[in-house]
Design a protein around this motif. Structure first.
Motif, short mmCIF file in Angstrom:
data_model
loop_
_atom_site.label_atom_id
_atom_site.label_comp_id
_atom_site.label_asym_id
_atom_site.label_seq_id
_atom_site.Cartn_x
_atom_site.Cartn_y
_atom_site.Cartn_z
N LYS A 1 0.86 -1.18 0.00
CA LYS A 1 0.00 0.00 0.00
C LYS A 1 0.89 1.23 0.00
N LEU A 2 0.67 2.12 -0.97
CA LEU A 2 1.56 3.26 -1.13
C LEU A 2 1.22 4.41 -0.19
N HIS A 3 -0.04 4.60 0.06
CA HIS A 3 -0.45 5.76 0.86
C HIS A 3 -1.26 5.27 2.04
N ASP A 4 -0.70 5.37 3.22
CA ASP A 4 -1.36 4.80 4.40
C ASP A 4 -1.39 5.83 5.53
N ALA A 5 -1.88 7.02 5.19
CA ALA A 5 -1.93 8.09 6.18
C ALA A 5 -3.35 8.30 6.70
N GLY A 6 -4.18 7.26 6.57
CA GLY A 6 -5.55 7.37 7.05
C GLY A 6 -6.43 8.20 6.15
N VAL A 7 -6.00 8.43 4.91
CA VAL A 7 -6.77 9.25 3.97
C VAL A 7 -7.24 8.37 2.82
N ASP A 8 -8.53 8.42 2.51
CA ASP A 8 -9.07 7.67 1.38
C ASP A 8 -8.89 8.47 0.10
N ILE A 9 -8.48 7.78 -0.97
CA ILE A 9 -8.21 8.41 -2.26
C ILE A 9 -9.23 7.93 -3.27
N ILE A 10 -9.84 8.86 -4.00
CA ILE A 10 -10.86 8.51 -4.99
C ILE A 10 -10.33 8.57 -6.41
N ASN A 11 -9.25 9.34 -6.64
CA ASN A 11 -8.74 9.48 -8.00
C ASN A 11 -7.25 9.78 -7.98
N VAL A 12 -6.55 9.34 -9.02
CA VAL A 12 -5.11 9.54 -9.13
C VAL A 12 -4.78 9.94 -10.56
N PHE A 13 -3.88 10.91 -10.71
CA PHE A 13 -3.40 11.34 -12.02
C PHE A 13 -1.87 11.26 -12.00
N HIS A 14 -1.31 10.60 -13.00
CA HIS A 14 0.12 10.31 -13.01
C HIS A 14 0.86 11.20 -14.00
N CYS A 15 2.06 11.63 -13.62
CA CYS A 15 2.91 12.39 -14.54
C CYS A 15 4.36 12.18 -14.15
N GLN A 16 5.12 11.49 -15.00
CA GLN A 16 6.57 11.34 -14.83
C GLN A 16 6.95 10.83 -13.45
N GLY A 17 6.25 9.82 -12.95
CA GLY A 17 6.59 9.23 -11.67
C GLY A 17 5.98 9.91 -10.47
N LEU A 18 5.23 10.98 -10.68
CA LEU A 18 4.54 11.69 -9.60
C LEU A 18 3.04 11.44 -9.71
N LEU A 19 2.36 11.48 -8.57
CA LEU A 19 0.92 11.24 -8.54
C LEU A 19 0.21 12.45 -7.94
N LEU A 20 -0.86 12.86 -8.60
CA LEU A 20 -1.77 13.85 -8.05
C LEU A 20 -2.99 13.09 -7.55
N CYS A 21 -3.23 13.13 -6.25
CA CYS A 21 -4.30 12.34 -5.63
C CYS A 21 -5.43 13.25 -5.14
N VAL A 22 -6.66 12.79 -5.36
CA VAL A 22 -7.85 13.50 -4.90
C VAL A 22 -8.47 12.68 -3.78
N THR A 23 -8.73 13.31 -2.64
CA THR A 23 -9.30 12.58 -1.51
C THR A 23 -10.75 12.22 -1.78
N LYS A 24 -11.23 11.23 -1.04
CA LYS A 24 -12.57 10.69 -1.24
C LYS A 24 -13.66 11.76 -1.17
N ASP A 25 -13.51 12.70 -0.24
CA ASP A 25 -14.54 13.74 -0.10
C ASP A 25 -14.38 14.87 -1.11
N GLY A 26 -13.33 14.80 -1.94
CA GLY A 26 -13.13 15.79 -2.99
C GLY A 26 -12.69 17.15 -2.51
N THR A 27 -12.26 17.26 -1.26
CA THR A 27 -11.92 18.57 -0.70
C THR A 27 -10.43 18.83 -0.60
N ARG A 28 -9.60 17.81 -0.91
CA ARG A 28 -8.16 18.00 -0.77
C ARG A 28 -7.40 17.37 -1.92
N LEU A 29 -6.28 18.00 -2.26
CA LEU A 29 -5.37 17.49 -3.29
C LEU A 29 -3.99 17.31 -2.69
#
Length: 373
Positions: free
Chosen positions: A86-114
């Motif tokens: 598991k890559l992200h285990d900070a107690g935050v649920d992720i609903i979407n991921v966007f990849h670019c050159q080895g980096l990830l942009l993650c959107v939280t489940k509630d849609g309020t944080r990036l």
């Protein structure tokens, strides 16, 4: 002999055999190992090369709001897709991921944080909204091809909000170097459906788009590219098929160099086709002949979801892996990987439970990077 005294070649030999999720922990073993993992670009290339020799490659998946690193091996008689960790285990649920050159942009489940995140080094950067995020936001991660290649996040929404009872149109760009949002004035004559996922390649992001047409009419689909250097959308780009709303349309990347497009028409034929580009750029795009064409009627008998249907390509095996779900009663649906190849080759790999209508399974290709932001 101390661990820190091991010869460099031996250290690299050991580290190259570790899964990506273990590399982060290995960094803290000693200062020398940390320098190798966090600063040595040569080691990163060697690590990726060793993975290729093992005939395995890694992808990133979202399953049940968690982001996983998955090891894929399609060379065995029975293909395997196994979680490495598991890559992200900070107690935050992720609903979407966007990849670019080895980096990830993650959107939280509630849609309020990036959050922008480098899974290889463990670095994260939370991005606060200029005002607020919207439930229908589309996002992209890219970079400018000058001025030290600053990373940028594109956020936009252009939809009718039933709660506000009005059209909401917002386009803005976040620059990670300056930590600031910039409002961009766009009044597009096209629309990007909320389920069309963008695909970042070589710093720019590509989307399926449609003409804005009168209610009840269906517009044809084309490709658009957002250029993060000019901070603008380019001209319409040609697709190798005639698609429309309702078809399953998905983008992927091949070797971080070319676009791949999956097309399954919303008709009884259910034929699935995949093409790989021969030339790709923000203003021009050309395609090779069909990479793979599969009649899905005898295999599954249904169309892949437009919400899901993300995929990746294995060129060596001339295979495509589509991530979707089974069909049936909501409480029996499973996340699945469907492996499709030539001459009717078809296998399925169970990826676990699916929470109905909540978190669609998602896959994107991944290569580790040492990029900092």
């Amino acid at each position: 002999m101390m661990i820190s005294d091991l010869p460099r070649d031996m250290v690299e030999e050991v580290l190259c055999k570790l899964p990506m999720t273990s590399l982060r922990r290995a960094r803290f073993t000693c200062k020398r190992w940390n320098n190798t993992l966090s600063k040595d670009c040569r080691f990163t290339r060697k690590y990726n090369g060793e993975a290729a020799k093992r005939k395995e490659f890694q992808v990133v998946m979202i399953l049940e709001y968690k982001v996983y690193s998955m090891s894929v091996n399609l060379h065995n008689p029975s293909p395997s897709i196994e979680p490495i960790g598991k890559l992200h285990d900070a107690g935050v649920d992720i609903i979407n991921v966007f990849h670019c050159q080895g980096l990830l942009l993650c959107v939280t489940k509630d849609g309020t944080r990036l959050v922008v995140w480098n899974p290889f080094t463990g670095q994260t950067r939370w991005i606060k909204p200029r005002d607020s995020y919207h439930r229908c936001d589309r996002y992209a991660l890219g970079y400018e091809k000058k001025n030290n290649y600053p990373l940028k996040v594109l956020r936009f929404v252009d939809d009718y909000d039933r709660n506000l009872k009005r059209q909401v149109r917002e386009f803005e760009i976040f620059n990670l170097n300056s930590s600031s949002w910039k409002v961009v004035d766009f009044n597009p004559h096209w629309m990007i459906q909320y389920f069309y996922r963008g695909l970042s390649l070589k710093g720019n992001t590509y989307w399926f788009a449609e003409n804005k047409v009168a209610p009840g009419k269906i517009g044809r689909v084309f490709l658009l590219c957002f250029n993060f250097t000019t901070e603008s959308f380019g001209p319409r780009l040609r697709l190798p098929f005639r698609g429309r709303y309702g078809d399953t349309l998905t983008l992927s990347s091949v070797r971080e160099e070319q676009l791949a497009v999956l097309f399954q028409e919303c008709a009884t034929a259910y034929t699935l086709k995949v093409w790989i580009s021969s030339k790709v750029g923000p203003n021009a795009l050309s395609w090779n002949k069909v990479f793979l064409s599969v009649d899905m009627r005898p295999l599954l008998g249904f169309q892949f979801h437009c919400f899901a249907g993300s995929f990746f390509v294995d060129e060596k095996n001339k295979a495509v892996v589509v991530i979707d779900t089974t069909r049936g009663h909501p409480f029996t649906i499973r996340n699945m990987a469907y492996v499709l190849g030539e001459n009717g080759y078809f296998k399925s790999v169970d990826l676990g439970d699916f929470a109905p209508m909540r978190c669609w399974p998602l896959v994107c290709s991944y290569l580790p990077t040492l990029v900092k932001f």
